[in-house]
Scaffold this active site. Structure first.
Site, PDB file in Angstrom:
ATOM      1  N   ILE A 114     -28.378 -39.416  49.841  1.00  0.00           N
ATOM      2  CA  ILE A 114     -29.529 -39.693  48.987  1.00  0.00           C
ATOM      3  C   ILE A 114     -30.045 -41.111  49.229  1.00  0.00           C
ATOM      4  O   ILE A 114     -31.248 -41.331  49.398  1.00  0.00           O
ATOM      5  CB  ILE A 114     -29.177 -39.479  47.505  1.00  0.00           C
ATOM      6  CG1 ILE A 114     -28.940 -37.986  47.227  1.00  0.00           C
ATOM      7  CG2 ILE A 114     -30.288 -40.014  46.604  1.00  0.00           C
ATOM      8  CD1 ILE A 114     -28.495 -37.673  45.807  1.00  0.00           C
ATOM      9  N   TYR A 141     -18.168 -39.358  33.030  1.00  0.00           N
ATOM     10  CA  TYR A 141     -19.313 -39.397  33.939  1.00  0.00           C
ATOM     11  C   TYR A 141     -20.626 -39.262  33.159  1.00  0.00           C
ATOM     12  O   TYR A 141     -21.604 -39.966  33.433  1.00  0.00           O
ATOM     13  CB  TYR A 141     -19.173 -38.265  34.955  1.00  0.00           C
ATOM     14  CG  TYR A 141     -20.174 -38.276  36.091  1.00  0.00           C
ATOM     15  CD1 TYR A 141     -20.078 -39.204  37.110  1.00  0.00           C
ATOM     16  CD2 TYR A 141     -21.196 -37.327  36.146  1.00  0.00           C
ATOM     17  CE1 TYR A 141     -20.986 -39.199  38.164  1.00  0.00           C
ATOM     18  CE2 TYR A 141     -22.098 -37.312  37.192  1.00  0.00           C
ATOM     19  CZ  TYR A 141     -21.989 -38.253  38.198  1.00  0.00           C
ATOM     20  OH  TYR A 141     -22.888 -38.246  39.240  1.00  0.00           O
ATOM     21  N   LYS A 163     -23.609 -42.062  33.040  1.00  0.00           N
ATOM     22  CA  LYS A 163     -24.983 -41.791  33.448  1.00  0.00           C
ATOM     23  C   LYS A 163     -25.964 -41.990  32.292  1.00  0.00           C
ATOM     24  O   LYS A 163     -27.101 -42.415  32.510  1.00  0.00           O
ATOM     25  CB  LYS A 163     -25.086 -40.384  34.032  1.00  0.00           C
ATOM     26  CG  LYS A 163     -24.284 -40.224  35.329  1.00  0.00           C
ATOM     27  CD  LYS A 163     -24.637 -41.312  36.334  1.00  0.00           C
ATOM     28  CE  LYS A 163     -23.853 -41.204  37.626  1.00  0.00           C
ATOM     29  NZ  LYS A 163     -24.240 -42.238  38.612  1.00  0.00           N
ATOM     30  N   ILE A 187     -27.456 -31.697  44.298  1.00  0.00           N
ATOM     31  CA  ILE A 187     -28.058 -32.005  45.586  1.00  0.00           C
ATOM     32  C   ILE A 187     -26.972 -31.849  46.647  1.00  0.00           C
ATOM     33  O   ILE A 187     -25.863 -32.364  46.483  1.00  0.00           O
ATOM     34  CB  ILE A 187     -28.607 -33.450  45.613  1.00  0.00           C
ATOM     35  CG1 ILE A 187     -29.547 -33.702  44.423  1.00  0.00           C
ATOM     36  CG2 ILE A 187     -29.301 -33.736  46.931  1.00  0.00           C
ATOM     37  CD1 ILE A 187     -30.801 -32.852  44.406  1.00  0.00           C
ATOM     38  N   THR A 211     -24.854 -32.801  49.231  1.00  0.00           N
ATOM     39  CA  THR A 211     -24.366 -34.003  49.893  1.00  0.00           C
ATOM     40  C   THR A 211     -22.848 -33.854  50.031  1.00  0.00           C
ATOM     41  O   THR A 211     -22.253 -32.961  49.413  1.00  0.00           O
ATOM     42  CB  THR A 211     -24.654 -35.259  49.051  1.00  0.00           C
ATOM     43  OG1 THR A 211     -23.891 -35.167  47.834  1.00  0.00           O
ATOM     44  CG2 THR A 211     -26.136 -35.400  48.725  1.00  0.00           C
TER      45      THR A 211
END
Length: 276
Positions: A13, A169, A173, A202, A204
Site C-alpha cells: 500500500i 488493533y 486504529k 486489501i 497484501t
C-alpha cells in the site's frame, strides 16, 4: 535539494501511494526490517524514482527522529505516507498498541514539527476502527489529545480492558483517526494537511497472513459478503490517496476515508451483521 517524501512501512500500500505521488521527489523509506526498505527502494529506483531505504522502528521516538533527520538532508519534507504497523495475527496486544497506536501518534507529531508549508500527510488506518462500538466523547478526546508519552497509560488501553489482539488493533486504529483530527489543527498552523485512509481487506502480504491465520475464515467471509464481493487492491487505496494528497484535495484535512468494499456497511446493516 529536492522536495522530500517520508514513506514509513515498506509494503504494497505504501509503495503504491508513493508511486502515484512521489514523482520527482526524494523518497526516504523507513521500515523496521531494513531489507524490506531496501527491496522497495530498489524496485522503485529501477522504475525511475529517487529513493533510499533505511531502518526505522515505529515504536521508537529516537528511531523516528533519526529518519526525519536523514530526510531533512535532502530538502524540505513536504509529504508523509505512513503505512507502517502490525496486524492482529502478527503481534501480541502490547506490540500492537506500541506500534500502531503510540508509534503512529509519535510519527504524526514529529513530522508535524518539520512539515513544510503546503505539505501533506497520509496515514493508513483500518476498517477495524469503524467496526468497534462507539467510545464515549471523553475517551475519544483522550485518544486524540493525550500527550504521546502518556497515551499508553490511559485506562481504556490497560490489559484488563482489552479482550484480545483484534480489540487492541481496533483501539489503535480508532486512535489513529482521532489523532489525525487533532494533528490536522496543528499541521494547519503550518499550512499543511493530514488525513487517514481506513482500508478494508486489501490483498497484501499482511492480509495473506490474516487469511492464513486464526481468523482466516472470518476475513474470507467478510469480503465474500460485502457489497463489492471481493477484496481490494493496493492501487485502489492509492487512487484515493492520490486525490487527498494532490491540490484537488486542498480542502480536505483531518478526515478519514473508509475504503472497504462496503464491508462495514454490511456489518451494521447487511449479511455480516453479528447475530444477537
Amino acid at each position: 535539494m529536492k522536495k522530500v517524501m517520508i514513506l514509513t512501512g515498506a509494503g504494497q500500500i505504501g509503495m503504491a501511494i508513493a508511486r502515484r505521488t512521489g514523482t520527482g521527489m526524494k523518497i526516504v523509506i523507513g521500515d523496521k526490517i531494513p531489507e524490506n526498505a531496501e527491496k522497495v527502494s530498489k524496485t522503485m529506483n529501477e522504475a525511475g524514482f529517487d529513493t533510499i531505504g533505511m531502518e526505522m522502528d515505529l515504536c521508537s521516538r529516537e528511531s523516528i527522529r533519526s529518519l526525519i533527520e536523514e530526510a531533512k538532508t535532502y530538502g524540505a519534507i513536504t509529504m508523509l505516507v505512513n503505512a507502517a504497523g502490525v496486524s492482529p495475527s502478527q503481534a501480541p496486544v502490547e506490540s500492537i498498541l506500541k506500534a500502531d497506536l503510540y508509534g503512529t501518534a509519535v510519527l504524526l507529531e514529529e513530522v508535524g514539527k518539520v512539515i513544510a508549508p503546503g505539505g501533506v500527510g497520509m496515514t493508513i488506518s483500518s476498517q477495524s476502527g469503524h467496526r468497534m462500538p462507539a467510545l464515549t466523547p471523553e475517551e475519544d478526546e483522550q485518544l486524540a489529545c493525550t500527550p504521546t508519552e502518556k497515551l499508553l497509560e490511559l485506562p481504556l488501553l490497560q490489559p484488563e480492558n482489552i479482550r484480545d489482539t483484534l480489540h487492541a488493533y481496533q483501539l489503535a486504529k480508532r486512535c489513529n483517526e482521532k489523532r489525525v483530527m487533532a494533528e490536522s489543527v496543528k499541521w494547519g498552523e503550518k499550512g499543511a494537511r493530514i488525513n487517514s485512509i481506513s482500508p478494508g481487506i486489501i490483498v497484501t502480504p499482511l492480509a495473506l497472513d490474516e487469511f492464513n491465520g486464526p481468523r482466516g475464515d472470518f476475513y474470507k467471509n467478510m469480503f465474500a459478503k460485502c457489497p463489492a464481493g471481493r477484496p481490494g487492491t493496493a492501487d485502489e487505496v492509492a487512487n484515493v490517496a492520490e486525490l487527498l494528497m494532490s491540490d484537488k484535495g486542498a480542502f480536505i484535512t483531518g478526515a478519514d476515508f473508509l475504503i472497504d468494499g462496503g464491508a462495514t456497511a454490511s456489518y451494521f446493516y447487511g449479511p455480516l451483521k453479528p447475530e444477537e
